[in-house]
Design an enzyme around this catalytic site. Structure first.
Site, PDB file in Angstrom:
ATOM      1  N   GLU A 156       1.386  -0.827   0.165  1.00  0.00           N
ATOM      2  CA  GLU A 156       0.107  -0.249  -0.169  1.00  0.00           C
ATOM      3  C   GLU A 156       0.798   1.565  -0.250  1.00  0.00           C
ATOM      4  O   GLU A 156       0.667   2.656  -0.033  1.00  0.00           O
ATOM      5  CB  GLU A 156      -0.907  -0.317   1.419  1.00  0.00           C
ATOM      6  CG  GLU A 156      -2.073  -1.084   1.239  1.00  0.00           C
ATOM      7  CD  GLU A 156      -2.610  -0.971   2.656  1.00  0.00           C
ATOM      8  OE1 GLU A 156      -3.848  -1.211   2.524  1.00  0.00           O
ATOM      9  OE2 GLU A 156      -1.850  -1.725   4.033  1.00  0.00           O
ATOM     10  N   ASP A 190     -12.132  -3.913  -2.931  1.00  0.00           N
ATOM     11  CA  ASP A 190     -13.536  -4.753  -2.912  1.00  0.00           C
ATOM     12  C   ASP A 190     -15.039  -4.258  -2.167  1.00  0.00           C
ATOM     13  O   ASP A 190     -14.554  -3.304  -1.898  1.00  0.00           O
ATOM     14  CB  ASP A 190     -12.243  -6.471  -1.540  1.00  0.00           C
ATOM     15  CG  ASP A 190     -12.829  -5.291  -0.436  1.00  0.00           C
ATOM     16  OD1 ASP A 190     -13.504  -5.785   0.743  1.00  0.00           O
ATOM     17  OD2 ASP A 190     -11.460  -5.250  -0.057  1.00  0.00           O
TER      18      ASP A 190
HETATM   19  N1  ADE Z   1      -9.989  -3.275   4.074  1.00  0.00           N
HETATM   20  C1  ADE Z   1     -10.082  -3.291   2.084  1.00  0.00           C
HETATM   21  N2  ADE Z   1     -10.875  -4.243   2.702  1.00  0.00           N
HETATM   22  C2  ADE Z   1     -11.415  -4.416   3.524  1.00  0.00           C
HETATM   23  C3  ADE Z   1     -12.731  -5.396   4.106  1.00  0.00           C
HETATM   24  N3  ADE Z   1     -13.495  -5.519   3.444  1.00  0.00           N
HETATM   25  N4  ADE Z   1     -13.142  -4.870   5.867  1.00  0.00           N
HETATM   26  C4  ADE Z   1     -12.267  -4.013   6.645  1.00  0.00           C
HETATM   27  N5  ADE Z   1     -10.890  -3.604   5.958  1.00  0.00           N
HETATM   28  C5  ADE Z   1     -10.745  -4.115   5.000  1.00  0.00           C
END
Ligand code: ADE
Length: 262
Positions: free
Chosen positions: A21, A224
């Site tokens: 990141e 996501d």
């Molecule tokens: N960082 C990236 N995706 C995430 C998720 N689904 N829940 C918590 N932190 C995240």
């Protein structure tokens, strides 16, 4: 501020949870000024100048405690003038898609619950649930994101086989959970209808920065949508493209920040 005074200025803290990141930030610092690394509390703090800005760059690791401890060290051991957190997040808002970017304007800890002693989500004894990002830092960050999308968005869209990524600004929620089900993300949406993204560090950094009066800002690329596909999508995104986003956003942000400080 001229070059001499910028070199003497207090550094900016730049943080991510995981190495992917941070993009190329540490190698760019190495090439520009060299890097002096100091280890504290099992974290490596890389000190130098990158894209014209004196910075301390480090990895917070994952979760609110890790983030708060790292922010505290940046403030106390390195006297940073501000903290910028970069990384990925799960999309919560219905208009937020994988590959979009969210700049946090307000941050909240979605797993704080000291009811019935204090209202849900309120941080006990601070009298607030929400922490604002620094307006000027967030604006510079959002502008850097817009330029990144304008200049590199076509390649990103081709990568995702989607429309051009968009930049959103608003509420980011944080908690010590990787959110990975339609039910869980649905619950967050219901509790915080204006939430754009969920992650695990931002609101902890914002709380510490609030307590010490240090400006902070958070930028998150959506890896996501916090549903049943979240862990696969997160892992692929992290490996394939998270670094491209951070590199592209941070280089534009830091160059603008350096220009503003001159
Ligand atoms: N960082 C990236 N995706 C995430 C998720 N689904 N829940 C918590 N932190 C995240």
């Amino acid at each position: 501020m001229n070059t001499t005074s910028r070199a003497q200025a207090r550094p900016l803290g730049v943080l991510a949870a995981l190495p992917q990141e941070l993009g190329d930030l540490i190698s760019a610092m190495q090439a520009e000024s060299g890097v002096v690394t100091r280890t504290l509390g099992q974290r490596d703090y890389h000190v130098g100048t990158v894209h014209g800005v004196p910075c301390v760059v480090t990895l917070a690791r994952v979760g609110k405690v890790a983030a708060a401890a790292t922010a505290s060290a940046l403030i106390h051991a390195f006297d940073v003038e501000g903290i910028v957190f970069t990384g990925v997040a799960g999309g919560v808002g219905s208009s937020v898609h994988i590959g979009d970017i969210v700049v946090g304007e307000t941050l909240l800890q979605h797993d704080m619950n000291a009811e019935p002693l204090f209202p849900r989500f309120e941080i006990p004894l601070l009298g607030r649930a929400r922490f604002d990002a620094d307006r000027a830092l967030a604006a510079t960050l959002a502008d850097a994101c817009e330029r990144f999308v304008t200049e590199e968005g076509t390649a990103l869209a081709a990568h995702f086989h989607t429309a051009m990524p968009r930049v959103h600004r608003g509420l980011v929620i944080s908690g010590d959970q990787f959110v990975a089900s339609a039910q869980a993300v649905g619950g967050l949406r219901e509790a915080h209808p204006e939430a754009l993204a969920v992650e695990m560090e931002g609101a902890a950094i914002a709380q510490v920065c609030h307590e010490y009066g240090v400006p902070c800002a958070v930028v998150r690329t959506i890896s996501d949508t916090a549903d049943e596909h979240a862990s696969t999508s997160f892992t692929t995104f992290l490996t394939d493209i998270a670094g491209t986003y951070s590199t592209g956003i941070l280089k534009r942000f830091l160059a603008a920040y350096a220009a503003q400080s001159r």
